[in-house]
Design a protein around this motif. Structure first.
Motif, PDB file in Angstrom:
ATOM      1  N   ALA A 287      16.968  -7.360 -36.645  1.00 57.08           N
ATOM      2  CA  ALA A 287      17.008  -5.942 -37.127  1.00 57.08           C
ATOM      3  C   ALA A 287      15.637  -5.428 -36.464  1.00 57.08           C
ATOM      4  O   ALA A 287      15.541  -4.242 -36.050  1.00 57.08           O
ATOM      5  CB  ALA A 287      17.003  -5.962 -38.524  1.00 57.08           C
ATOM      6  N   ARG A 288      14.452  -6.242 -36.296  1.00 53.84           N
ATOM      7  CA  ARG A 288      13.148  -5.808 -35.673  1.00 53.84           C
ATOM      8  C   ARG A 288      13.182  -6.039 -34.271  1.00 53.84           C
ATOM      9  O   ARG A 288      12.456  -5.237 -33.612  1.00 53.84           O
ATOM     10  CB  ARG A 288      12.236  -6.749 -36.383  1.00 53.84           C
ATOM     11  CG  ARG A 288      11.817  -6.345 -37.851  1.00 53.84           C
ATOM     12  CD  ARG A 288      10.391  -7.009 -38.266  1.00 53.84           C
ATOM     13  NE  ARG A 288      10.496  -8.464 -37.959  1.00 53.84           N
ATOM     14  CZ  ARG A 288      10.893  -9.421 -38.896  1.00 53.84           C
ATOM     15  NH1 ARG A 288      10.966  -9.106 -40.126  1.00 53.84           N
ATOM     16  NH2 ARG A 288      10.809 -10.487 -38.349  1.00 53.84           N
ATOM     17  N   ALA A 289      14.123  -6.728 -33.809  1.00 53.13           N
ATOM     18  CA  ALA A 289      13.844  -7.161 -32.317  1.00 53.13           C
ATOM     19  C   ALA A 289      14.344  -5.905 -31.354  1.00 53.13           C
ATOM     20  O   ALA A 289      15.263  -4.902 -31.720  1.00 53.13           O
ATOM     21  CB  ALA A 289      14.832  -8.164 -31.977  1.00 53.13           C
ATOM     22  N   ASP A 290      13.800  -5.844 -30.349  1.00 52.03           N
ATOM     23  CA  ASP A 290      14.035  -4.871 -29.450  1.00 52.03           C
ATOM     24  C   ASP A 290      15.554  -4.940 -28.734  1.00 52.03           C
ATOM     25  O   ASP A 290      15.922  -6.232 -28.869  1.00 52.03           O
ATOM     26  CB  ASP A 290      13.230  -4.771 -28.269  1.00 52.03           C
ATOM     27  CG  ASP A 290      13.374  -4.010 -27.048  1.00 52.03           C
ATOM     28  OD1 ASP A 290      13.820  -4.535 -26.013  1.00 52.03           O
ATOM     29  OD2 ASP A 290      13.288  -2.898 -27.169  1.00 52.03           O
ATOM     30  N   ALA A 291      16.298  -4.057 -28.558  1.00 49.87           N
ATOM     31  CA  ALA A 291      17.619  -4.339 -28.075  1.00 49.87           C
ATOM     32  C   ALA A 291      17.828  -5.234 -27.093  1.00 49.87           C
ATOM     33  O   ALA A 291      18.706  -5.904 -26.869  1.00 49.87           O
ATOM     34  CB  ALA A 291      18.223  -3.027 -28.069  1.00 49.87           C
ATOM     35  N   LYS A 292      16.863  -5.047 -26.194  1.00 50.93           N
ATOM     36  CA  LYS A 292      16.917  -5.971 -24.884  1.00 50.93           C
ATOM     37  C   LYS A 292      16.379  -7.433 -25.200  1.00 50.93           C
ATOM     38  O   LYS A 292      16.651  -8.002 -24.247  1.00 50.93           O
ATOM     39  CB  LYS A 292      16.056  -5.201 -23.848  1.00 50.93           C
ATOM     40  CG  LYS A 292      16.751  -3.969 -23.215  1.00 50.93           C
ATOM     41  CD  LYS A 292      15.631  -3.142 -22.255  1.00 50.93           C
ATOM     42  CE  LYS A 292      16.156  -1.868 -21.501  1.00 50.93           C
ATOM     43  NZ  LYS A 292      15.338  -1.279 -20.810  1.00 50.93           N
TER      44      LYS A 292
ATOM     45  N   ALA B 276      16.992 -14.743 -39.959  1.00 51.86           N
ATOM     46  CA  ALA B 276      17.551 -14.307 -38.710  1.00 51.86           C
ATOM     47  C   ALA B 276      17.851 -13.094 -38.710  1.00 51.86           C
ATOM     48  O   ALA B 276      17.857 -12.141 -37.670  1.00 51.86           O
ATOM     49  CB  ALA B 276      18.845 -15.173 -38.393  1.00 51.86           C
ATOM     50  N   GLN B 277      18.511 -12.528 -39.803  1.00 46.05           N
ATOM     51  CA  GLN B 277      19.045 -10.874 -39.771  1.00 46.05           C
ATOM     52  C   GLN B 277      17.883  -9.839 -39.794  1.00 46.05           C
ATOM     53  O   GLN B 277      17.906  -9.069 -38.989  1.00 46.05           O
ATOM     54  CB  GLN B 277      19.815 -10.840 -41.002  1.00 46.05           C
ATOM     55  CG  GLN B 277      21.358 -11.248 -40.824  1.00 46.05           C
ATOM     56  CD  GLN B 277      21.927 -11.485 -42.498  1.00 46.05           C
ATOM     57  OE1 GLN B 277      21.473 -11.043 -43.305  1.00 46.05           O
ATOM     58  NE2 GLN B 277      23.260 -11.651 -42.461  1.00 46.05           N
TER      59      GLN B 277
END
Ligand SMILES: [Fe+2]
Ligand SMILES: [Fe+2]
Length: 345
Positions: free
Chosen positions: A140-145, A135-136
């Motif tokens: 970390a990879r996910a777009d902030a939005k 999940a971390q």
């Protein structure tokens, strides 16, 4: 009723066990530090049934403040194996780093139910850690939005017996991080098998005496979540009759109490389990409570027959199960009204 009043009822050993269990369920439902503190204080009690239920509640609440007490309970060989088992399972549900060493030690315990519980709890611990790491990394990879958390559970759609409804958290559903799709309220000791495993394969694993407990538990929870209740109850009844593991059988009874299937397949096995004086009291206890949750025509007579059993755990379980049966029949799940906590001054 305030948390203080519930605490007083919980601690009052002159009250009958069903009344104290209702206070226990209500405190679990309310949650928070004051409830955890009341539950911890109540552990100085002579009843193994009562103590095991408190340990179970602390695990289901994932109360990190209870870890040291649960570790001490697990280590204490003078405690009943059912109490030590529940302490180990609670540590597995909490799954913080502080739980690890005690579970590793317990995984070599001389008591089979304690040992098997600790092995499962360690597996759950590693599984939970891997999930957290995944999940971390994903976050970390996910777009902030982009949304960073999985879809939340839908508490209003949860299934559960009166016992579970009585103790369901009022602070949102305390769902296992492993099973967002479970319709049940419990934090399970093992995650359900993945959704791409076909039902017939789950059934085969559940019934396979040579399969690991981890795989059999996972198959059982997956079947509970998505199988036909009548078929699932039949398969579980078969495990109850044929398995050598008290740990597996007690969990089978617990799941039968969740499913509440009234068909003959499981009810005959539950009855035979409660009647078997040579069965581990932990299994007979869970059979009694499942019989209470199912609340069939013969439930009252059966529980009355064993309410004075020579094993105190079984006798007290039947008292509590008769109360659970009444809740099922009346449909009244919230007899102890809890006042909201006062805002801090
Ligand atoms: Fe248990
Ligand atoms: Fe139990």
């Amino acid at each position: 009723m305030s948390v203080e009043s519930l605490r007083a009822e919980l601690m009052d050993q002159s009250l009958d066990m069903p009344r104290r269990f209702r206070a226990l369920f209500a405190l679990r439902s309310v949650g928070g530090d004051a409830s955890v503190s009341a539950l911890l204080d109540s552990l100085r009690d002579p009843s193994a049934l009562f103590k095991h239920e408190v340990a179970f509640a602390l695990g289901q609440m994932q109360a990190t403040g209870a870890v040291e007490t649960l570790k001490a309970m697990l280590r204490d060989e003078s405690e009943h194996s059912m109490v030590r088992h529940e302490a180990a399972e609670a540590l597995g549900a909490i799954a913080s780093d502080e739980c690890l060493e005690a579970l590793e030690t317990a995984s070599e315990d001389s008591s089979q139910v304690v040992r098997e519980t600790a092995v499962l709890a360690l597996q759950r611990f590693r599984y939970a850690q891997a999930k957290r790491r995944d999940a971390q990394a994903k976050n970390a990879r996910a777009d902030a939005k982009a949304p960073s958390s999985p879809p939340s559970a839908r508490p209003d759609e949860r299934a559960g017996s009166a016992k579970e409804q009585l103790s369901a958290s009022t602070n949102g559903h305390q769902q296992s991080l492993d099973e967002p799709d479970s319709p049940y309220i419990s934090v399970d000791p093992v995650p359900a098998a993945p959704s791409d495993v076909p039902t017939h394969a789950l059934r085969a694993t559940l019934l396979d005496e040579s399969a690991s407990l981890w795989d059999r538990y996972g198959a059982m929870f997956a079947l509970r979540n998505r199988g036909d209740p009548c078929d699932v109850a039949k398969a579980l009844g078969s495990v109850l009759i044929h398995s050598d593991s008290a740990l597996l059988k007690h969990e089978v009874c617990y799941v039968l109490g969740q499913i509440q299937e009234k068909g003959d397949g499981a009810r005959a096995a539950l009855r035979a389990t409660l009647e078997n004086q040579n069965e581990h009291p932990m299994v007979r206890h869970e059979a009694a409570e499942a019989i209470g949750s199912i609340a069939a025509d013969d439930t009252e007579a059966l529980l009355l027959k064993f309410r004075h059993d020579q094993d105190r755990i079984v006798a007290e379980s039947c008292e509590v199960a008769l109360d659970i049966m009444q809740s099922e029949i009346s449909g009244e799940f919230v007899p102890l009204v809890v006042e909201p906590p006062r805002a801090a001054a």
